[in-house]
Design a protein around this motif. Structure first.
Motif, mmCIF file in Angstrom:
data_model
loop_
_atom_site.group_PDB
_atom_site.id
_atom_site.type_symbol
_atom_site.label_atom_id
_atom_site.label_comp_id
_atom_site.label_asym_id
_atom_site.label_seq_id
_atom_site.Cartn_x
_atom_site.Cartn_y
_atom_site.Cartn_z
ATOM 1 N N ASN A 34 -10.915 6.515 24.009
ATOM 2 C CA ASN A 34 -10.892 5.976 23.093
ATOM 3 C C ASN A 34 -9.732 6.076 21.552
ATOM 4 O O ASN A 34 -9.770 7.329 21.075
ATOM 5 C CB ASN A 34 -11.481 5.118 22.339
ATOM 6 N N VAL A 35 -9.417 4.955 20.871
ATOM 7 C CA VAL A 35 -8.075 5.470 20.444
ATOM 8 C C VAL A 35 -8.080 4.564 19.251
ATOM 9 O O VAL A 35 -8.137 3.682 19.194
ATOM 10 C CB VAL A 35 -6.507 5.476 20.885
ATOM 11 N N VAL A 36 -8.598 5.277 17.888
ATOM 12 C CA VAL A 36 -7.988 4.048 16.453
ATOM 13 C C VAL A 36 -6.298 4.570 15.817
ATOM 14 O O VAL A 36 -6.532 5.971 15.777
ATOM 15 C CB VAL A 36 -9.160 3.937 15.701
ATOM 16 N N ILE A 37 -5.846 3.385 15.706
ATOM 17 C CA ILE A 37 -4.356 3.699 15.118
ATOM 18 C C ILE A 37 -4.458 3.034 13.672
ATOM 19 O O ILE A 37 -4.868 1.566 13.364
ATOM 20 C CB ILE A 37 -3.612 3.078 15.856
ATOM 21 N N LEU A 38 -4.379 3.831 12.699
ATOM 22 C CA LEU A 38 -4.384 3.183 11.184
ATOM 23 C C LEU A 38 -3.021 3.198 10.627
ATOM 24 O O LEU A 38 -2.853 4.149 11.053
ATOM 25 C CB LEU A 38 -5.334 4.673 10.189
ATOM 26 N N GLU A 39 -2.847 2.493 10.493
ATOM 27 C CA GLU A 39 -1.404 2.119 8.978
ATOM 28 C C GLU A 39 -1.597 2.301 7.552
ATOM 29 O O GLU A 39 -2.494 1.245 6.967
ATOM 30 C CB GLU A 39 -1.151 0.454 8.791
ATOM 31 N N PRO A 40 -2.050 2.897 7.047
ATOM 32 C CA PRO A 40 -2.301 3.486 5.586
ATOM 33 C C PRO A 40 -1.271 2.409 4.405
ATOM 34 O O PRO A 40 -1.588 2.743 3.880
ATOM 35 C CB PRO A 40 -1.750 5.222 5.336
ATOM 36 N N GLN A 41 0.317 2.913 5.063
ATOM 37 C CA GLN A 41 0.971 2.061 4.356
ATOM 38 C C GLN A 41 2.328 2.405 5.098
ATOM 39 O O GLN A 41 2.173 1.989 6.290
ATOM 40 C CB GLN A 41 2.291 3.529 3.011
ATOM 41 N N LEU A 51 3.770 4.192 8.466
ATOM 42 C CA LEU A 51 3.087 5.808 8.643
ATOM 43 C C LEU A 51 1.797 5.266 9.608
ATOM 44 O O LEU A 51 0.707 3.964 8.832
ATOM 45 C CB LEU A 51 2.645 6.552 6.988
ATOM 46 N N LEU A 52 1.240 5.436 10.232
ATOM 47 C CA LEU A 52 0.420 5.476 11.375
ATOM 48 C C LEU A 52 -0.527 6.970 11.430
ATOM 49 O O LEU A 52 0.172 7.776 12.066
ATOM 50 C CB LEU A 52 0.827 5.245 12.765
ATOM 51 N N PHE A 53 -1.276 7.179 11.264
ATOM 52 C CA PHE A 53 -2.154 8.123 11.746
ATOM 53 C C PHE A 53 -3.168 7.326 13.076
ATOM 54 O O PHE A 53 -3.450 6.656 13.382
ATOM 55 C CB PHE A 53 -4.040 7.797 10.266
ATOM 56 N N VAL A 54 -3.305 8.140 13.927
ATOM 57 C CA VAL A 54 -3.333 8.088 15.442
ATOM 58 C C VAL A 54 -4.889 9.203 15.449
ATOM 59 O O VAL A 54 -4.517 10.232 15.468
ATOM 60 C CB VAL A 54 -2.351 8.563 16.471
ATOM 61 N N ALA A 70 0.740 -1.222 -0.379
ATOM 62 C CA ALA A 70 -0.112 -0.281 -0.108
ATOM 63 C C ALA A 70 0.948 1.404 -0.267
ATOM 64 O O ALA A 70 1.389 0.989 0.635
ATOM 65 C CB ALA A 70 -1.067 0.292 1.446
ATOM 66 N N ASP A 71 0.138 1.987 -0.894
ATOM 67 C CA ASP A 71 1.147 3.427 -0.640
ATOM 68 C C ASP A 71 -0.239 4.794 -1.029
ATOM 69 O O ASP A 71 -0.306 4.756 -2.113
ATOM 70 C CB ASP A 71 2.146 3.430 -2.024
ATOM 71 N N VAL A 72 0.239 5.323 0.510
ATOM 72 C CA VAL A 72 -0.505 6.302 -0.179
ATOM 73 C C VAL A 72 0.138 7.653 0.272
ATOM 74 O O VAL A 72 -0.504 9.264 -0.322
ATOM 75 C CB VAL A 72 -1.664 7.156 0.882
ATOM 76 N N SER A 73 1.633 7.965 -0.516
ATOM 77 C CA SER A 73 2.570 8.894 -0.278
ATOM 78 C C SER A 73 2.043 10.167 -1.467
ATOM 79 O O SER A 73 2.322 11.077 -1.452
ATOM 80 C CB SER A 73 3.618 8.423 -0.803
ATOM 81 N N THR A 74 1.038 9.302 -3.279
ATOM 82 C CA THR A 74 0.922 10.872 -3.645
ATOM 83 C C THR A 74 0.328 11.445 -3.515
ATOM 84 O O THR A 74 -0.821 13.197 -3.792
ATOM 85 C CB THR A 74 0.074 10.028 -5.097
ATOM 86 N N ARG A 109 2.546 9.527 12.274
ATOM 87 C CA ARG A 109 3.735 9.051 13.179
ATOM 88 C C ARG A 109 4.718 8.759 11.836
ATOM 89 O O ARG A 109 3.532 8.204 10.902
ATOM 90 C CB ARG A 109 3.683 7.868 13.853
ATOM 91 N N GLU A 110 5.641 9.026 10.749
ATOM 92 C CA GLU A 110 6.162 8.503 10.615
ATOM 93 C C GLU A 110 7.753 7.962 10.836
ATOM 94 O O GLU A 110 8.525 8.662 11.770
ATOM 95 C CB GLU A 110 6.704 9.323 9.272
ATOM 96 N N GLY A 111 8.225 6.527 10.562
ATOM 97 C CA GLY A 111 9.384 5.706 10.607
ATOM 98 C C GLY A 111 9.880 6.382 11.990
ATOM 99 O O GLY A 111 10.918 5.851 13.570
#
Length: 377
Positions: free
Chosen positions: A291-298, A301-304, A228-232, A359-361
């Motif tokens: 309550n927390v949701v942590i997503l990994e698009p690629q 890379l994490l969206f918290v 998965a890659d959302v960098s664009t 969060r990246e890396g």
């Protein structure tokens, strides 16, 4: 497809209503938006992807209710302005009405005769011909203002029913959405969570950084690789909730505390969605973040997202963009409260806050390098 088309049409109406300078027209289009959402809700049972359909319906209701509030606010402001203007012109209006009444009730012979004879009568007729159009124009302006006041009052009187139906509709849509998510079995999985390992990780970490770095430990087996890659999409990703930006990364809040993420103000029970396709790496209570949701698009890379009341989905699931991941806390205001504050417009109804960290890396970065925050979500 019918539900999706209805939703897209509803969002178009929402944009039009928000752009209108005429408060009555804005409120009427907001009411149409709520009616369209109600129609789509009645069709949701036949939708092939019920979760997607209900998600769109909830967001349409949220947009419609927001547009209705804004329409009422504008209507209240406009009515107050007209009422003040009419009060200030009360003496002028009385004189105008008296003059018009005199002209209308006087008999033709009296109007045409003048004590100085034919010449005076001619001059008087010329003066009357010049004055009458101006008087008529002022009378028409007054009638228009009075008619607008009546329209605005009728609009506000009928708003209670519109809001009642809209609030009931969004409540039902949210409940059906929760059920549809619980019944969903079609999502791919990258891993299965081990609840024991998750509990150990939570108890052994004291910071979000420590928890995020140990996320790989909560899987019951290997985590499947992904390309998965959302960098664009960097810098162009929409916010996950309809809200307003309260604090950027590094900005201090009222308590003088600055954070590495940004804070959005939302309405109670607002729907939070995944802004991109992503793997749910964690969802549930964490530290003092609620309550927390942590997503990994690629990878890396994490969206918290933190501050939710309800969270949806299961760790390991890969969810499409726009999938619901939670609801904000709070309860919808009563009709009376909405109507009484319809002239506010200060954003005081955005009583809940969603914290977003990226969060990246393994390190936090400014969320605005990924998310577009130039307009409300």
């Amino acid at each position: 497809m019918r539900c999706r088309a209805a939703f897209l049409a509803a969002l178009l109406w929402a944009g039009q209503a928000a752009a209108q300078t005429d408060p009555a027209q804005a409120a009427e289009e907001a009411a149409q938006l709520l009616e369209q959402a109600a129609l789509a809700l009645s069709e949701a049972d036949t939708a092939r992807d019920r979760v997607r359909a209900l998600t769109e319906i909830v967001r349409a209701y949220e947009a419609g209710l927001a547009a209705t509030r804004e329409g009422l606010r504008k209507a209240a402001i406009r009515e107050a302005h007209l009422a003040a203007e009419l009060r200030a012109r009360e003496k002028e209006i009385s004189q105008l009405l008296g003059t018009l009444q005199t002209i209308e009730t006087a008999s033709p012979p009296v109007l045409m005769l003048h004590p100085s004879g034919p010449l005076g009568t001619a001059r008087a007729g010329m003066m009357l011909a010049e004055v009458t159009p101006g008087l008529n124009a002022r009378a028409l302006d007054l009638a228009k203002d009075l008619d607008e006041v009546r329209t605005l009052r009728q609009l506000q009187q009928g708003a209670a029913d519109t809001l009642t139906e809209g609030l009931a509709g969004v409540h039902k849509a949210r409940a059906e959405l929760s059920e549809a998510i619980a019944d969903r079995t079609d999502l791919p999985r990258r891993f299965t969570e081990d609840p024991i390992r998750t509990a150990i990780l939570i108890s052994s970490t004291e910071t979000l950084t420590g928890f995020a770095s140990g996320l790989s430990e909560i899987a019951g087996g290997e985590i499947a690789a992904t390309e998965a890659d959302v960098s664009t999409l960097k810098g162009q990703i929409g916010l996950p909730v309809q809200g307003v930006l309260l604090h950027r990364a590094g900005e201090a809040d009222a308590a003088g505390i600055s954070r590495e993420g940004l804070i959005l103000g939302t309405r109670p029970r607002a729907l939070v969605v995944s802004p991109t396709a992503a793997t749910i790496r964690y969802r549930g209570p964490l530290l003092d973040l609620g309550n927390v949701v942590i997503l990994e698009p690629q990878p890396d890379l994490l969206f918290v997202f933190s501050g939710l009341q309800e969270v949806f989905g299961e760790p390991g699931q890969v969810v499409p963009a726009g999938s619901p991941v939670g609801l904000m806390p709070g309860s919808s205001p009563e009709i009376g409260a909405i109507l009484s504050t319809s002239g506010d417009g200060t954003g005081t109804d955005r009583t809940e806050t969603l914290y977003i960290e990226v969060r990246e890396g393994g390190s936090p970065v400014d969320p605005e390098t990924w998310f577009r925050t130039d307009k409300d979500g």
